[in-house]
Each structure stands twice: as structure tokens, then as C-alpha cells.
Design a protein around this motif. Structure first.
Motif, PDB file in Angstrom:
ATOM      1  N   TYR A  11       0.857  -1.183   0.000  1.00  0.00           N
ATOM      2  CA  TYR A  11       0.000   0.000   0.000  1.00  0.00           C
ATOM      3  C   TYR A  11       0.892   1.231   0.000  1.00  0.00           C
ATOM      4  O   TYR A  11       1.902   1.264   0.686  1.00  0.00           O
ATOM      5  CB  TYR A  11      -0.870   0.059   1.265  1.00  0.00           C
ATOM      6  CG  TYR A  11      -1.938  -1.001   1.302  1.00  0.00           C
ATOM      7  CD1 TYR A  11      -3.217  -0.737   0.828  1.00  0.00           C
ATOM      8  CD2 TYR A  11      -1.655  -2.258   1.812  1.00  0.00           C
ATOM      9  CE1 TYR A  11      -4.190  -1.718   0.866  1.00  0.00           C
ATOM     10  CE2 TYR A  11      -2.629  -3.240   1.856  1.00  0.00           C
ATOM     11  CZ  TYR A  11      -3.901  -2.961   1.379  1.00  0.00           C
ATOM     12  OH  TYR A  11      -4.860  -3.926   1.413  1.00  0.00           O
ATOM     13  N   GLY A  12       0.483   2.238  -0.747  1.00  0.00           N
ATOM     14  CA  GLY A  12       1.223   3.481  -0.665  1.00  0.00           C
ATOM     15  C   GLY A  12       1.654   3.985  -2.023  1.00  0.00           C
ATOM     16  O   GLY A  12       1.375   3.339  -3.025  1.00  0.00           O
ATOM     17  N   PRO A  13       2.331   5.139  -2.023  1.00  0.00           N
ATOM     18  CA  PRO A  13       2.612   5.989  -0.870  1.00  0.00           C
ATOM     19  C   PRO A  13       1.300   6.503  -0.245  1.00  0.00           C
ATOM     20  O   PRO A  13       0.410   6.931  -0.973  1.00  0.00           O
ATOM     21  CB  PRO A  13       3.397   7.151  -1.466  1.00  0.00           C
ATOM     22  CG  PRO A  13       3.766   6.743  -2.853  1.00  0.00           C
ATOM     23  CD  PRO A  13       2.815   5.698  -3.288  1.00  0.00           C
ATOM     24  N   ARG A  14       1.221   6.403   1.105  1.00  0.00           N
ATOM     25  CA  ARG A  14       0.020   6.854   1.809  1.00  0.00           C
ATOM     26  C   ARG A  14       0.420   7.517   3.128  1.00  0.00           C
ATOM     27  O   ARG A  14       1.602   7.503   3.491  1.00  0.00           O
ATOM     28  CB  ARG A  14      -0.934   5.685   2.057  1.00  0.00           C
ATOM     29  CG  ARG A  14      -0.410   4.628   3.013  1.00  0.00           C
ATOM     30  CD  ARG A  14      -1.456   3.543   3.215  1.00  0.00           C
ATOM     31  NE  ARG A  14      -0.988   2.503   4.124  1.00  0.00           N
ATOM     32  CZ  ARG A  14      -1.696   1.414   4.419  1.00  0.00           C
ATOM     33  NH1 ARG A  14      -2.869   1.208   3.895  1.00  0.00           N
ATOM     34  NH2 ARG A  14      -1.211   0.524   5.260  1.00  0.00           N
ATOM     35  N   GLU A  15      -0.584   8.039   3.818  1.00  0.00           N
ATOM     36  CA  GLU A  15      -0.346   8.744   5.084  1.00  0.00           C
ATOM     37  C   GLU A  15       0.427   7.850   6.067  1.00  0.00           C
ATOM     38  O   GLU A  15       0.195   6.638   6.097  1.00  0.00           O
ATOM     39  CB  GLU A  15      -1.700   9.076   5.689  1.00  0.00           C
ATOM     40  CG  GLU A  15      -1.725  10.353   6.475  1.00  0.00           C
ATOM     41  CD  GLU A  15      -3.159  10.691   6.860  1.00  0.00           C
ATOM     42  OE1 GLU A  15      -3.465  10.606   8.050  1.00  0.00           O
ATOM     43  OE2 GLU A  15      -3.954  11.009   5.949  1.00  0.00           O
ATOM     44  N   ARG A  68       2.000   8.620  13.177  1.00  0.00           N
ATOM     45  CA  ARG A  68       2.344   9.911  12.587  1.00  0.00           C
ATOM     46  C   ARG A  68       3.775  10.368  12.886  1.00  0.00           C
ATOM     47  O   ARG A  68       4.443  10.957  12.038  1.00  0.00           O
ATOM     48  CB  ARG A  68       1.334  10.938  13.126  1.00  0.00           C
ATOM     49  CG  ARG A  68       1.220  12.232  12.356  1.00  0.00           C
ATOM     50  CD  ARG A  68       0.793  11.950  10.913  1.00  0.00           C
ATOM     51  NE  ARG A  68       0.758  13.151  10.120  1.00  0.00           N
ATOM     52  CZ  ARG A  68      -0.340  13.889   9.941  1.00  0.00           C
ATOM     53  NH1 ARG A  68      -1.470  13.519  10.483  1.00  0.00           N
ATOM     54  NH2 ARG A  68      -0.299  14.970   9.213  1.00  0.00           N
ATOM     55  N   HIS A  69       4.259  10.054  14.114  1.00  0.00           N
ATOM     56  CA  HIS A  69       5.583  10.577  14.506  1.00  0.00           C
ATOM     57  C   HIS A  69       6.725   9.968  13.682  1.00  0.00           C
ATOM     58  O   HIS A  69       7.847  10.446  13.705  1.00  0.00           O
ATOM     59  CB  HIS A  69       5.820  10.347  16.011  1.00  0.00           C
ATOM     60  CG  HIS A  69       5.977   8.906  16.380  1.00  0.00           C
ATOM     61  ND1 HIS A  69       7.199   8.288  16.408  1.00  0.00           N
ATOM     62  CD2 HIS A  69       5.072   7.958  16.705  1.00  0.00           C
ATOM     63  CE1 HIS A  69       7.038   7.017  16.749  1.00  0.00           C
ATOM     64  NE2 HIS A  69       5.751   6.800  16.928  1.00  0.00           N
ATOM     65  N   LEU A  70       6.420   8.914  12.910  1.00  0.00           N
ATOM     66  CA  LEU A  70       7.473   8.317  12.068  1.00  0.00           C
ATOM     67  C   LEU A  70       7.669   9.085  10.753  1.00  0.00           C
ATOM     68  O   LEU A  70       8.628   8.863  10.026  1.00  0.00           O
ATOM     69  CB  LEU A  70       7.124   6.857  11.745  1.00  0.00           C
ATOM     70  CG  LEU A  70       7.089   5.886  12.932  1.00  0.00           C
ATOM     71  CD1 LEU A  70       6.646   4.506  12.470  1.00  0.00           C
ATOM     72  CD2 LEU A  70       8.464   5.798  13.599  1.00  0.00           C
ATOM     73  N   GLN A  71       6.739  10.002  10.470  1.00  0.00           N
ATOM     74  CA  GLN A  71       6.774  10.754   9.213  1.00  0.00           C
ATOM     75  C   GLN A  71       8.101  11.495   9.026  1.00  0.00           C
ATOM     76  O   GLN A  71       8.630  12.049   9.973  1.00  0.00           O
ATOM     77  CB  GLN A  71       5.617  11.753   9.228  1.00  0.00           C
ATOM     78  CG  GLN A  71       5.515  12.589   7.987  1.00  0.00           C
ATOM     79  CD  GLN A  71       4.257  13.460   8.028  1.00  0.00           C
ATOM     80  OE1 GLN A  71       3.142  12.956   8.108  1.00  0.00           O
ATOM     81  NE2 GLN A  71       4.462  14.760   8.001  1.00  0.00           N
ATOM     82  N   GLN A  72       8.619  11.483   7.795  1.00  0.00           N
ATOM     83  CA  GLN A  72       9.863  12.218   7.496  1.00  0.00           C
ATOM     84  C   GLN A  72       9.563  13.255   6.431  1.00  0.00           C
ATOM     85  O   GLN A  72       8.927  12.940   5.428  1.00  0.00           O
ATOM     86  CB  GLN A  72      10.920  11.248   6.989  1.00  0.00           C
ATOM     87  CG  GLN A  72      11.237  10.175   8.009  1.00  0.00           C
ATOM     88  CD  GLN A  72      12.716   9.863   8.091  1.00  0.00           C
ATOM     89  OE1 GLN A  72      13.536  10.493   7.425  1.00  0.00           O
ATOM     90  NE2 GLN A  72      13.053   8.893   8.918  1.00  0.00           N
ATOM     91  N   SER A  97       4.189   6.986   3.613  1.00  0.00           N
ATOM     92  CA  SER A  97       4.685   5.657   3.990  1.00  0.00           C
ATOM     93  C   SER A  97       4.401   4.677   2.857  1.00  0.00           C
ATOM     94  O   SER A  97       3.336   4.735   2.227  1.00  0.00           O
ATOM     95  CB  SER A  97       3.968   5.207   5.258  1.00  0.00           C
ATOM     96  OG  SER A  97       4.384   3.911   5.596  1.00  0.00           O
ATOM     97  N   ILE A  98       5.352   3.810   2.611  1.00  0.00           N
ATOM     98  CA  ILE A  98       5.139   2.705   1.678  1.00  0.00           C
ATOM     99  C   ILE A  98       5.117   1.446   2.540  1.00  0.00           C
ATOM    100  O   ILE A  98       6.100   1.137   3.223  1.00  0.00           O
ATOM    101  CB  ILE A  98       6.263   2.673   0.619  1.00  0.00           C
ATOM    102  CG1 ILE A  98       6.147   3.932  -0.252  1.00  0.00           C
ATOM    103  CG2 ILE A  98       6.174   1.397  -0.222  1.00  0.00           C
ATOM    104  CD1 ILE A  98       7.365   4.249  -1.055  1.00  0.00           C
ATOM    105  N   ASP A  99       3.968   0.791   2.575  1.00  0.00           N
ATOM    106  CA  ASP A  99       3.772  -0.324   3.514  1.00  0.00           C
ATOM    107  C   ASP A  99       3.769  -1.657   2.789  1.00  0.00           C
ATOM    108  O   ASP A  99       2.990  -1.861   1.860  1.00  0.00           O
ATOM    109  CB  ASP A  99       2.450  -0.130   4.265  1.00  0.00           C
ATOM    110  CG  ASP A  99       2.442   1.174   5.066  1.00  0.00           C
ATOM    111  OD1 ASP A  99       3.533   1.589   5.515  1.00  0.00           O
ATOM    112  OD2 ASP A  99       1.369   1.777   5.217  1.00  0.00           O
TER     113      ASP A  99
END
Ligand code: CDP
Length: 250
Positions: free
Chosen positions: A59-63, A67-71, A124-126
Motif C-alpha cells: 500500500y502506498g505511498p500513503r499517510e 504519525r511521529h514516524l513521518q519524514q 509511507s510505503i507499507d
């Protein structure tokens, strides 16, 4: 059959150099790769490799969650490798154990080195890997499946990442260990290659071998990865050429 204590140890290599499942030393198990079998994921792939059966979904790129892992300058790559409770002989306890966490981490790191993450900041790319049936080499099967699933999802990457385990069994260097060879052999060395650059992006080893054997094992693994690479590309070609008749008709 020889025996060690109560455990039966199979004869892993015949005098002619034939392995327990009839393969030669440098022969892969039969490998089938299917791109795009799942319709709810952005990308997916199924790999049947010897007795391994592994599904991957992307899944992704998605939110980003959490959240705190976001770069701010790039996408993060998150991977979850999971073994189904019914995938092994003795029921595996469901959930994240240390082994699954370690495998998830090394697979995510392998993909971080090929995905053009800067193109999708704050996302995020999951990658989800579900092992449905296991028979040794599942982290490699997971990498192969996830790699094709990433390509199927249209994630920009420098290359696909074929992977295979090499090892030492009954004194010989062998390609693509099965479960008996993994259990009773002298060494197990999973590796993943970026074919176009020749870079290794995963290399682990359990057991022991000499430096000369290690060098031969790496050569054997690289050759194996190129064969696997061709099957991965063929799976993607099949998936997208299957769409062509409609295009032609339209
Ligand atoms: O699967 P892979 O070779 O990448 O990882 P491993 O940790 O070397 O595990 C080798 C094999 O042991 C797995 O593929 C499974 O067949 C088996 N295994 C198991 O039966 N139960 C577990 N909890 C973990 C692994």
C-alpha cells in the motif's frame, strides 16, 4: 538415515552429489511468481517456491501511521513479515515475535536502498508479507514477492530485488536450501541482490564456512539471483501484457 540422539538425520547428499529433493548443488527449487493476484492492495504478488507459499501486498505511498514516524524529506518504508499459524509443522504462535521483527527490519532496509523515497516526502510505503506455508528461505521468498508487489503498485525503484539463500550441506556449497538442509546443514546464508548495480542489500549467515567457500557461495547466489530476477520480470510482463487485448479492442 543416520541418527543423532532421538532425531533422525537424513542423508543430505548422495555420493553422486544429488540432494534430498533430487536437485543438483546449484539448482533452484521450482519457482512460480504471480504479479497482482490481490485486488484491494495497490500492488501484490504471490510466490510459490518449492514448498514455500508467500503472499505480499503493498500500500502506498500513503499517510504515515504512526504519525511521529513521518519524514519531511522522504517516504518511509515499513515492512511486516508474518508467518501464519498454519505455515509450519508445529503451530506457530500468532503475532510478532523477535524473528519476524528482525526479518521485517532487514527486508525494509533492503527496499530502502532501491526505492526512490525522496519522490514522496511525508508518506509511507507499507509492505505486508504473509507466509502461508514455510519450508526454509521464506525471507528470500518474501523479498521476491514484495519486490514484485512494489513494482505492481507502481512504486518508483532503481531495480527489483531478487533473493536466495546459499549454504553448506554435507561439505558442499549449495543453492536455495530446503528445510532439511536448513535444519541439518552446516551453513545458511540468505542474500539479496540489486542486479543492475551488482550491490548486495541483504546478507546474513548462520553456521560456518571458510572464506574460499564463502566466496564460491556468493558467486552461486548471485547467479541464482539472476535466474530469479528473470522470473520476476516475466511475472510483471505477464500481468501487464494480459491487459493488452482490451486496449487493442478499444
Ligand atoms: O525462512 P527462512 O529460512 O528465511 O528463516 P529461518 O529463520 O532460517 O527459518 C527456516 C525455516 O524454519 C522456516 O522457513 C520454516 O520452515 C521453519 N520455521 C519453523 O518451522 N517455525 C518457526 N517458528 C520459524 C521457522
Amino acid at each position: 538415515m543416520g541418527s543423532v540422539g532421538a532425531k533422525e538425520v537424513p542423508v543430505l547428499l548422495s555420493p553422486e552429489g544429488i540432494r534430498v529433493d533430487g536437485r543438483r548443488l546449484d539448482e533452484l527449487r521450482p519457482l512460480r511468481v504471480v504479479a497482482g493476484p490481490l485486488h484491494r492492495a495497490d500492488g501484490s504478488a504471490f510466490v510459490e517456491w518449492g514448498a514455500n507459499k508467500v503472499m505480499a501486498a503493498v500500500y502506498g505511498p500513503r499517510e504515515v501511521h504512526p504519525r511521529h514516524l513521518q519524514q519531511n524529506n522522504k517516504a518511509i518504508v515499513q515492512c511486516k513479515y508474518n508467518m501464519a499459524a498454519f505455515s509450519v509443522d508445529e503451530r506457530k504462535r500468532p503475532g510478532l515475535d523477535r524473528r519476524s521483527q528482525e526479518i521485517s527490519k532487514v527486508i525494509a532496509e533492503a527496499f530502502e536502498s532501491v526505492i526512490f523515497a525522496e519522490e514522496y516526502p511525508r508518506t509511507s510505503i507499507d509492505v505486508y508479507i504473509e507466509v502461508l506455508q514455510a519450508n526454509a528461505g521464506t525471507r528470500c521468498a518474501g523479498l521476491v514477492a514484495a519486490s514484485v508487489a512494489l513494482a505492481d503498485a507502481g512504486i518508483p525503484m532503481a531495480d527489483l530485488v531478487p533473493a536466495v539463500a546459499v549454504g553448506k550441506v554435507a561439505g558442499e556449497i549449495v543453492l536455495d536450501l530446503n528445510k532439511a538442509e536448513d535444519n541439518f546443514g552446516e551453513a545458511d546464508l540468505p542474500m539479496a541482490l540489486v542486479p543492475q548495480s551488482g550491490r548486495l542489500v541483504l546478507l546474513q549467515m548462520e553456521g560456518h564456512m571458510t572464506r574460499e567457500e564463502l566466496s564460491r557461495a556468493l558467486d552461486m547466489g548471485v547467479k541464482g539471483c539472476h535466474v530469479i530476477y528473470d522470473k520476476m520480470k516475466a511475472a510483471l510482463r505477464d500481468r501487464y501484457s494480459a491487459a493488452r487485448p482490451t486496449e487493442v479492442a478499444a
